[in-house]
Design a protein around this motif. Structure first.
Motif, PDB file in Angstrom:
ATOM      1  N   MET A 157       0.747  -1.397  -0.045  1.00 60.85           N
ATOM      2  CA  MET A 157       0.024   0.128   0.072  1.00 60.85           C
ATOM      3  C   MET A 157       0.748   1.396  -0.075  1.00 60.85           C
ATOM      4  SD  MET A 157      -2.993   0.934   2.376  1.00 60.85           S
ATOM      5  CE  MET A 157      -4.017  -0.361   2.031  1.00 60.85           C
ATOM      6  N   ASN A 158       0.540   2.114  -0.718  1.00 62.35           N
ATOM      7  CA  ASN A 158       1.295   3.479  -1.027  1.00 62.35           C
ATOM      8  C   ASN A 158       0.437   4.430  -0.387  1.00 62.35           C
ATOM      9  OD1 ASN A 158       3.609   2.553  -2.804  1.00 62.35           O
ATOM     10  ND2 ASN A 158       1.715   1.600  -3.642  1.00 62.35           N
ATOM     11  N   SER A 159       1.306   5.594   0.262  1.00 61.77           N
ATOM     12  CA  SER A 159       0.631   6.620   0.763  1.00 61.77           C
ATOM     13  C   SER A 159       1.028   7.915  -0.116  1.00 61.77           C
ATOM     14  CB  SER A 159       1.293   6.852   2.097  1.00 61.77           C
ATOM     15  OG  SER A 159       0.877   6.041   3.100  1.00 61.77           O
ATOM     16  N   LEU A 160       0.112   8.809  -0.307  1.00 64.27           N
ATOM     17  CA  LEU A 160       0.223   9.968  -0.939  1.00 64.27           C
ATOM     18  C   LEU A 160       0.170  11.036  -0.093  1.00 64.27           C
ATOM     19  CD1 LEU A 160      -2.060   9.506  -4.121  1.00 64.27           C
ATOM     20  CD2 LEU A 160       0.235   9.247  -4.088  1.00 64.27           C
ATOM     21  N   MET A 161       1.564  11.751   0.105  1.00 66.03           N
ATOM     22  CA  MET A 161       1.373  12.827   1.179  1.00 66.03           C
ATOM     23  C   MET A 161       0.873  14.214   0.319  1.00 66.03           C
ATOM     24  SD  MET A 161       2.634  11.019   3.474  1.00 66.03           S
ATOM     25  CE  MET A 161       2.656  12.352   4.631  1.00 66.03           C
ATOM     26  N   LYS A 162       0.608  15.362   1.264  1.00 66.33           N
ATOM     27  CA  LYS A 162       0.022  16.508   0.635  1.00 66.33           C
ATOM     28  C   LYS A 162       0.859  16.823  -0.553  1.00 66.33           C
ATOM     29  CE  LYS A 162      -0.966  21.185   2.019  1.00 66.33           C
ATOM     30  NZ  LYS A 162      -1.101  21.900   3.244  1.00 66.33           N
ATOM     31  N   LYS A 163       2.079  16.983  -0.574  1.00 67.06           N
ATOM     32  CA  LYS A 163       2.690  17.459  -1.677  1.00 67.06           C
ATOM     33  C   LYS A 163       2.371  16.708  -3.187  1.00 67.06           C
ATOM     34  CE  LYS A 163       7.062  18.806  -3.552  1.00 67.06           C
ATOM     35  NZ  LYS A 163       8.598  19.056  -3.150  1.00 67.06           N
TER      36      LYS A 163
ATOM     37  N   ASP B 166      -8.402  18.307   4.527  1.00 64.46           N
ATOM     38  CA  ASP B 166      -8.116  19.328   3.619  1.00 64.46           C
ATOM     39  C   ASP B 166      -8.088  20.561   4.781  1.00 64.46           C
ATOM     40  OD1 ASP B 166      -7.694  18.346   1.088  1.00 64.46           O
ATOM     41  OD2 ASP B 166      -9.689  18.379   0.786  1.00 64.46           O
ATOM     42  N   ASP B 167      -8.952  20.536   5.525  1.00 69.93           N
ATOM     43  CA  ASP B 167      -9.028  21.878   6.325  1.00 69.93           C
ATOM     44  C   ASP B 167      -7.841  21.742   7.289  1.00 69.93           C
ATOM     45  OD1 ASP B 167     -11.478  22.256   5.523  1.00 69.93           O
ATOM     46  OD2 ASP B 167     -12.665  21.088   6.852  1.00 69.93           O
TER      47      ASP B 167
END
Length: 534
Positions: A1-7, A65-66
């Protein structure tokens, strides 16, 4: 499983926006995901069509997002494994391998790096793969129906209760690329409410008459019609139905198919090999059908190219005069469901052909009104101002003549026509242009016209299928030198005058004066004789 960070999320969203994926996210969270995806379009031809959503990756969302700490991780749905591990042309091109986790990681990394044209091409492949009968991929249940009427200019379809994930959305039958080259929508559903634009396009047809949206013609004139469509991408289908259906008005007589051509091909397609023709008849509603044969097998390689059907038809004696014109429309019947071999129909495209008439009103007297005396027996002829021959007509009744067609028997056509007792004579079936109305014979006892009457017909294509188009008819008595008078309701008053009786010398008054003169002379002679004798 891969995490997508905010950037990474920000970069992916920017790339999606740049190529028209149109992803927008909301901040409201619902239990057990329960997200809503709303797709929309301003294109009315999607109204009422079925949209399907296929989940390619499931998603787990943390943060928001908040607070600025939102992160999303994706896992490939098992049903999509063959799409990423397959080596055939229809597969993704990723060529992943290994166990489920390895394939999921490979698939994620492959998709995340796609941009521009590569991402658009991927969307096409994914949409086609999902819709294939043997793909094993199931659409979200229930499907969504695009609204029949727009809201704020948009036709929408909503998928409710979705689990988070990465989805392929395709409208049933949307097998043609839109203006940006896209066939389907790719969208990440990672918040409670997500919106995206519908991508892809449905098969359509553009109809022209003599190269335009409308034409004006004389009865008996042959017209050329073209039906232009785009060859769809039929990858998802085992076979594909693609038929041109054209309904001719009663005022048109079908002549022949002159060609069926594919853009860029040196040779035209061959009837009864590449297509068949069903000619219009009263029994089939006057519908012309051009049915493509083995269309997928023969034309899949030409997906995206135009295919054009050209045929001719003649404006006949049943043509509607002026008004709304003679309308006729075409549409495409096409496959819209690979699983059921179902078909749909495109929005019809309509053209109109106009023809016109004017009425001669023969009268005498100082005032033209309903009480003026009408004259019978005036014989007229009509020709185009720049024409050499007078136009042939067929008598419809005592007050109406229409332009003759090639199919009218020679012994039924005339080039001269006389006004009846009403003095009114209507000539119908004329196209826009300038004409000379020649009075060959005046009514008995009346002087002929000094010159031909110039008549100008100027019809417009400014109405609709529900409203009449405008037509202006002007005329003069100087053979078209100056069209200074307007024919109200298309009626041209034509006045004849009686001639004055020329003076004669054989009347009784002259004889009386002669007799009186003789008597005076005789009286003078007698008087002179008597005076001499005296």
């Amino acid at each position: 499983m891969n995490s997508l960070m905010k950037k990474a999320i920000a970069v992916a969203a920017a790339a999606a926006t740049a190529i028209g994926l149109g992803v927008a996210t909301g901040a409201t969270a619902n239990a057990a995901d329960n997200a809503t995806l709303t797709v929309s379009t301003a294109d009315a031809k999607f109204a009422g069509k079925t949209a399907n959503a296929y989940r390619m990756f499931s998603a787990t969302v943390s943060g928001s997002d908040d607070t600025g700490d939102k992160a999303v991780s994706y896992t490939l749905d098992a049903s999509w494994s063959r799409f990423f591990t397959g080596t055939d042309a229809a597969a993704s091109g990723a060529n992943c391998s290994g166990d489920a986790a390895a394939v999921s990681t490979c698939a994620y990394e492959y998709v995340s790096k796609l941009t521009g044209t590569n991402l658009v091409n991927f969307a096409t492949k994914a949409s086609n793969w999902a819709q294939k009968n043997n793909s094993g991929i199931t659409a979200v249940d229930p499907s969504a129906t695009v609204s029949a009427t727009p809201t704020d200019g948009k036709y929408t379809a909503a998928f409710a209760g979705l689990d988070y994930g990465y989805y392929v959305v395709a409208v049933q039958g949307a097998s043609v690329a839109n203006t940006t080259g896209q066939y389907a929508t790719l969208v990440s559903v990672d918040s409670a409410a997500v919106t995206a634009e519908i991508k892809g396009d449905l098969p359509t047809v553009e109809k022209k008459v003599d190269g335009n949206d409308s034409a004006n013609a004389q009865i008996g004139q042959k017209l050329t019609f073209t039906l232009t469509s785009t060859i769809p991408d039929m990858t998802a289908y085992d076979s594909y139905t693609f038929n041109f259906k054209d309904t001719l008005s009663d005022g048109l007589t079908f002549d022949a198919i002159t060609s069926v051509k594919v853009e860029g091909a040196a040779d035209a397609l061959v009837e009864n090999t590449d297509y068949t023709v069903t000619k219009p008849t009263a029994d089939n509603g006057n519908q012309l059908t051009v049915s493509m044969t083995d269309f997928k097998a023969k034309q899949q390689a030409n997906a995206g190219k135009q295919i054009v059907v050209t045929y001719t038809a003649t404006l006949n004696e049943n043509a509607v005069v002026a008004g709304k014109g003679n309308t006729n429309s075409a549409k495409i019947e096409y496959s819209n469901n690979p699983s059921t071999n179902g078909t749909g129909e495109s929005e019809p495209d309509t053209v109109r052909t106009f023809t016109y008439q004017f009425t001669v009103d023969k009268y005498t007297g100082d005032t033209y009104n309903d009480q003026a005396k009408r004259l019978a027996g005036a014989v007229f002829q009509l020709k185009a101002k720049d024409g050499a021959d007078y136009i042939k007509f067929v008598k419809v009744d005592d007050t109406t003549y229409r332009v003759a067609t090639d199919s009218d028997a020679a012994d039924t056509t005339v080039q001269e026509f006389a006004t009846p007792a009403s003095g009114k004579l209507t000539l119908k079936g004329l196209k826009n242009g300038e004409y000379l109305l020649h009075e060959k014979t005046a009514p008995a006892g009346y002087n002929p016209l000094a010159s031909d009457i110039g008549v100008k017909i100027d019809g417009k294509d400014n109405g609709t299928e529900q409203t009449d188009a405008d037509v202006t008819i002007t005329y003069d008595n100087e053979a078209g030198a100056n069209y200074g008078q307007t024919a109200t309701d298309g009626v041209i008053p034509v006045k004849n005058s009686t001639g004055s009786t020329l003076p004669g010398t054989g009347g009784m008054g002259t004889i009386a004066f002669t007799v009186a003169g003789v008597l005076i002379v005789a009286f003078g002679v007698v008087w002179a004789i008597r005076r001499k004798r005296a």
